[in-house]
Design a protein around this motif. Structure first.
Motif, mmCIF file in Angstrom:
data_model
loop_
_atom_site.group_PDB
_atom_site.id
_atom_site.type_symbol
_atom_site.label_atom_id
_atom_site.label_comp_id
_atom_site.label_asym_id
_atom_site.label_seq_id
_atom_site.Cartn_x
_atom_site.Cartn_y
_atom_site.Cartn_z
ATOM 1 N N ILE A 28 0.843 -1.197 0.000
ATOM 2 C CA ILE A 28 0.000 0.000 0.000
ATOM 3 C C ILE A 28 0.878 1.246 0.000
ATOM 4 N N GLU A 29 0.477 2.199 -0.811
ATOM 5 C CA GLU A 29 1.105 3.513 -0.895
ATOM 6 C C GLU A 29 -0.016 4.544 -0.870
ATOM 7 N N LYS A 30 0.336 5.779 -1.068
ATOM 8 C CA LYS A 30 -0.657 6.854 -1.031
ATOM 9 C C LYS A 30 -1.704 6.726 -2.138
ATOM 10 N N THR A 31 -1.308 6.209 -3.321
ATOM 11 C CA THR A 31 -2.248 6.125 -4.442
ATOM 12 C C THR A 31 -2.342 4.726 -5.058
ATOM 13 N N TYR A 32 -1.827 3.710 -4.378
ATOM 14 C CA TYR A 32 -1.815 2.355 -4.951
ATOM 15 C C TYR A 32 -1.896 1.321 -3.836
ATOM 16 N N VAL A 33 -2.582 0.206 -4.135
ATOM 17 C CA VAL A 33 -2.697 -0.881 -3.166
ATOM 18 C C VAL A 33 -2.804 -2.217 -3.904
ATOM 19 N N GLU A 34 -2.286 -3.259 -3.261
ATOM 20 C CA GLU A 34 -2.463 -4.636 -3.710
ATOM 21 C C GLU A 34 -2.931 -5.456 -2.523
ATOM 22 N N SER A 65 -11.039 1.210 -1.456
ATOM 23 C CA SER A 65 -11.301 2.097 -0.323
ATOM 24 C C SER A 65 -10.182 2.096 0.706
ATOM 25 N N THR A 66 -9.304 1.102 0.670
ATOM 26 C CA THR A 66 -8.185 1.122 1.621
ATOM 27 C C THR A 66 -7.226 2.271 1.336
ATOM 28 N N ILE A 67 -7.156 2.710 0.082
ATOM 29 C CA ILE A 67 -6.251 3.818 -0.253
ATOM 30 C C ILE A 67 -6.656 5.076 0.499
ATOM 31 N N ILE A 68 -7.939 5.466 0.382
ATOM 32 C CA ILE A 68 -8.374 6.663 1.100
ATOM 33 C C ILE A 68 -8.692 6.359 2.553
ATOM 34 N N ILE A 106 -7.234 -14.616 -5.211
ATOM 35 C CA ILE A 106 -7.177 -13.524 -6.188
ATOM 36 C C ILE A 106 -6.284 -12.411 -5.640
ATOM 37 N N THR A 107 -5.643 -11.714 -6.552
ATOM 38 C CA THR A 107 -4.890 -10.506 -6.220
ATOM 39 C C THR A 107 -5.638 -9.337 -6.829
ATOM 40 N N THR A 108 -5.949 -8.348 -6.027
ATOM 41 C CA THR A 108 -6.641 -7.159 -6.515
ATOM 42 C C THR A 108 -5.702 -5.975 -6.378
ATOM 43 N N LYS A 109 -5.552 -5.255 -7.501
ATOM 44 C CA LYS A 109 -4.680 -4.075 -7.551
ATOM 45 C C LYS A 109 -5.546 -2.865 -7.847
ATOM 46 N N ALA A 110 -5.313 -1.773 -7.125
ATOM 47 C CA ALA A 110 -6.131 -0.569 -7.310
ATOM 48 C C ALA A 110 -5.250 0.668 -7.307
ATOM 49 N N THR A 111 -5.677 1.646 -8.106
ATOM 50 C CA THR A 111 -4.963 2.911 -8.223
ATOM 51 C C THR A 111 -5.937 4.060 -8.030
ATOM 52 N N LEU A 112 -5.547 5.025 -7.223
ATOM 53 C CA LEU A 112 -6.315 6.248 -7.033
ATOM 54 C C LEU A 112 -6.033 7.169 -8.206
ATOM 55 N N LEU A 113 -7.082 7.563 -8.950
ATOM 56 C CA LEU A 113 -6.928 8.455 -10.097
ATOM 57 C C LEU A 113 -7.166 9.905 -9.716
ATOM 58 N N GLU A 114 -8.202 10.147 -8.906
ATOM 59 C CA GLU A 114 -8.529 11.504 -8.441
ATOM 60 C C GLU A 114 -9.135 11.408 -7.054
ATOM 61 N N VAL A 115 -8.950 12.456 -6.277
ATOM 62 C CA VAL A 115 -9.565 12.511 -4.959
ATOM 63 C C VAL A 115 -10.007 13.942 -4.680
ATOM 64 N N PHE A 116 -11.186 14.056 -4.084
ATOM 65 C CA PHE A 116 -11.740 15.353 -3.684
ATOM 66 C C PHE A 116 -12.036 15.268 -2.198
ATOM 67 N N ILE A 123 -14.473 11.998 -1.807
ATOM 68 C CA ILE A 123 -14.926 11.305 -3.013
ATOM 69 C C ILE A 123 -13.682 10.974 -3.823
ATOM 70 N N SER A 124 -13.611 9.747 -4.290
ATOM 71 C CA SER A 124 -12.431 9.339 -5.041
ATOM 72 C C SER A 124 -12.829 8.599 -6.314
ATOM 73 N N LEU A 125 -11.980 8.709 -7.321
ATOM 74 C CA LEU A 125 -12.117 7.945 -8.552
ATOM 75 C C LEU A 125 -11.005 6.917 -8.538
ATOM 76 N N MET A 126 -11.373 5.642 -8.658
ATOM 77 C CA MET A 126 -10.420 4.534 -8.548
ATOM 78 C C MET A 126 -10.539 3.609 -9.748
ATOM 79 N N GLU A 127 -9.413 2.970 -10.043
ATOM 80 C CA GLU A 127 -9.419 1.939 -11.067
ATOM 81 C C GLU A 127 -8.805 0.696 -10.443
ATOM 82 N N SER A 128 -9.359 -0.470 -10.780
ATOM 83 C CA SER A 128 -8.869 -1.694 -10.156
ATOM 84 C C SER A 128 -8.957 -2.866 -11.115
#
Length: 151
Positions: A28-34, A65-68, A106-116, A123-128
């Protein structure tokens, strides 16, 4: 925070069984998680020995949601951890290519694209994407809302 070890998801999410669809965070990082999740035979969203589409979507949302959520659940005292609620506000796109079977991990990878960030909610926009080994099983782009409802 940058973590390259397995840590308990319950440090980042208020979800508990039977609605918890993530076992551990492996990075986990500020904008990415596995994260990892082993499909169990006695859990919700199993049909004919497969983890269903709704289960995959909920898994992706929880991982995203773990990112935010890390800001709420790491920086707040235990007293305030229960004050946060989160939900999917929009699924912009989702593609389910295959369904994983019970006992697969399963491995799930997610990236934070935008955050308000606002005073009482984020509110965040995420891709996974959900994978087993290098094969992609599902992808999504979604908006999540995290709200501190006790402020």
């Amino acid at each position: 925070m940058k973590v390259n070890q397995q840590i308990d998801i319950q440090q980042f999410l208020p979800h508990r069984r039977p609605m918890l669809f993530v076992d551990t965070i492996t990075w986990i990082e500020k904008t990415y998680v596995e994260a990892l999740f082993t499909i169990k035979p006695n859990q919700l969203f199993i049909q004919d020995e497969y983890f269903t589409e709704i289960g995959l979507l909920e898994n992706m949302a929880q991982v995203c949601s773990t990112i935010i959520g890390q800001n709420y659940f790491i920086n707040f005292s235990d007293l305030h951890k229960g004050d946060v609620i989160g939900f999917i506000s929009t699924i912009k796109s989702a593609e389910i290519l295959r369904l994983p079977k019970i006992n697969q991990t399963i491995t799930t990878k997610a990236t934070l694209l935008e955050v308000f960030d606002y005073d009482e909610f984020t509110i965040s926009l995420m891709e996974s994407k959900v994978m087993i080994d290098e094969e992609v099983f599902a992808t999504s782009t979604m908006n999540l809302m995290l709200q501190n409802h006790k402020k």
